[in-house]
Design a protein around this motif. Sequence first.
Motif, PDB file in Angstrom:
ATOM      1  N   THR A   1       0.852  -1.189   0.000  1.00  0.00           N
ATOM      2  CA  THR A   1       0.000   0.000   0.000  1.00  0.00           C
ATOM      3  C   THR A   1       0.887   1.237   0.000  1.00  0.00           C
ATOM      4  OG1 THR A   1      -0.150   0.103   2.421  1.00  0.00           O
ATOM      5  CG2 THR A   1      -1.897  -1.110   1.258  1.00  0.00           C
TER       6      THR A   1
ATOM      7  N   ASP B   1      -8.054  11.186 -10.800  1.00  0.00           N
ATOM      8  CA  ASP B   1      -7.520   9.819 -10.811  1.00  0.00           C
ATOM      9  C   ASP B   1      -7.209   9.343  -9.387  1.00  0.00           C
ATOM     10  OD1 ASP B   1      -7.693   9.678 -13.558  1.00  0.00           O
ATOM     11  OD2 ASP B   1      -5.595  10.246 -13.894  1.00  0.00           O
TER      12      ASP B   1
ATOM     13  N   GLU C   1      -8.644   5.962  -7.608  1.00  0.00           N
ATOM     14  CA  GLU C   1      -7.772   4.842  -7.274  1.00  0.00           C
ATOM     15  C   GLU C   1      -7.360   4.775  -5.801  1.00  0.00           C
ATOM     16  OE1 GLU C   1      -7.253   2.480  -9.280  1.00  0.00           O
ATOM     17  OE2 GLU C   1      -8.101   3.428 -11.069  1.00  0.00           O
TER      18      GLU C   1
ATOM     19  N   GLY D   1      -3.796   3.947  -1.064  1.00  0.00           N
ATOM     20  CA  GLY D   1      -4.070   3.144  -2.241  1.00  0.00           C
ATOM     21  C   GLY D   1      -3.369   1.806  -2.173  1.00  0.00           C
ATOM     22  N   SER D   2      -3.941   0.817  -2.847  1.00  0.00           N
ATOM     23  CA  SER D   2      -3.345  -0.515  -2.920  1.00  0.00           C
ATOM     24  C   SER D   2      -2.418  -0.589  -4.122  1.00  0.00           C
ATOM     25  CB  SER D   2      -4.438  -1.582  -3.047  1.00  0.00           C
ATOM     26  OG  SER D   2      -5.279  -1.580  -1.914  1.00  0.00           O
TER      27      SER D   2
ATOM     28  N   PRO E   1      -0.347  -2.951  -6.927  1.00  0.00           N
ATOM     29  CA  PRO E   1       0.068  -1.910  -7.878  1.00  0.00           C
ATOM     30  C   PRO E   1      -1.097  -1.116  -8.484  1.00  0.00           C
ATOM     31  CG  PRO E   1      -0.017  -4.007  -8.995  1.00  0.00           C
ATOM     32  CD  PRO E   1      -0.417  -4.288  -7.561  1.00  0.00           C
ATOM     33  N   GLN E   2      -2.326  -1.309  -8.019  1.00  0.00           N
ATOM     34  CA  GLN E   2      -3.483  -0.714  -8.674  1.00  0.00           C
ATOM     35  C   GLN E   2      -3.423   0.812  -8.760  1.00  0.00           C
ATOM     36  OE1 GLN E   2      -3.471  -3.038  -6.391  1.00  0.00           O
ATOM     37  NE2 GLN E   2      -5.031  -4.631  -6.728  1.00  0.00           N
ATOM     38  N   CYS E   3      -2.857   1.455  -7.747  1.00  0.00           N
ATOM     39  CA  CYS E   3      -2.875   2.920  -7.710  1.00  0.00           C
ATOM     40  C   CYS E   3      -1.625   3.546  -8.318  1.00  0.00           C
ATOM     41  CB  CYS E   3      -3.053   3.408  -6.278  1.00  0.00           C
ATOM     42  SG  CYS E   3      -1.625   3.086  -5.214  1.00  0.00           S
ATOM     43  N   THR E   4      -0.761   2.739  -8.912  1.00  0.00           N
ATOM     44  CA  THR E   4       0.528   3.238  -9.392  1.00  0.00           C
ATOM     45  C   THR E   4       0.380   4.342 -10.426  1.00  0.00           C
ATOM     46  OG1 THR E   4       1.542   1.073  -8.990  1.00  0.00           O
ATOM     47  CG2 THR E   4       2.722   2.582 -10.447  1.00  0.00           C
ATOM     48  N   ASP E   5      -0.523   4.172 -11.384  1.00  0.00           N
ATOM     49  CA  ASP E   5      -0.675   5.172 -12.441  1.00  0.00           C
ATOM     50  C   ASP E   5      -1.166   6.504 -11.888  1.00  0.00           C
ATOM     51  OD1 ASP E   5       0.190   3.370 -14.320  1.00  0.00           O
ATOM     52  OD2 ASP E   5      -1.809   2.848 -15.041  1.00  0.00           O
TER      53      ASP E   5
END
Length: 253
Positions: A46, A66, A70, A81-82, A84-88
């Motif tokens: 996270t 965004d 996310e 954020g979790s 790799p989901q929130c990486t972008d």
Amino acid sequence: MRTMNEAATDIDPTHALVLGDLEDSTRDELECVNAALRAALQHGTTVEIALDAEQFAEDYPARVADVDTEFERVDEGIYRGSLPQCTDALEGLLTVGTWHRFVALESVAVRRDGEVFLWYVPDHRTFELDANLAAEALDDVREVFEGRPAALVSTDAAAQWNDGDHYYSLEPPSLCVDDRCFGLSRLAGVDVDPQNRRLSLSWQSDSSGVVSRFVTRITPSPPTTLSIPDDETFERVAGTLEQLTADRRSTED
């Protein structure tokens, strides 16, 4: 309300970032730090950010949107954020080249299974990592720093001493004299005199232009000589500063 500094109390850093001579301070700092963050994020579960969303959204509404999508807002100004989901969405904040990147984005804390192993405060150039929690992250960050004007310095290098006139403290990424601290990013070279336990330091000038030269004249200069009273402290300080300048030279070769 939780403040951005509360996450800092959760980390016991083993290493701190020291930036070297930057040709373009904003561009090069972003390049080095963002590369390090990308490498470290791969080892997190996270990430928690302190963000002044209203301030950031004045010029970058889509990027804040965004984040809203996310990340989960867990408190006022705090988003989680979790990976790799929130990486972008995080990348959208990190790649902004304006003041928002250093002010409105107040801090980044990367966690692995709830434990903070990386703590970053853009406005203070604070970048700390706990290798005891994420040794792989340390290796990967060091790898991305190869060829770049940056180094991770062990916090075990911390040392304090008094030469009879002043109190000194080596606390990477800073060297402090009494209540004034100087960033080791400007350290250019170290000459070691072990017989007298004396270090001669040379520093890079950060003066370019009339305003910078004026500021340099009215602010204290970093120490050019360190006299250290005992062998153990001398060896620790000398070894740390020599290693730091050696790492810098390796990026220029």
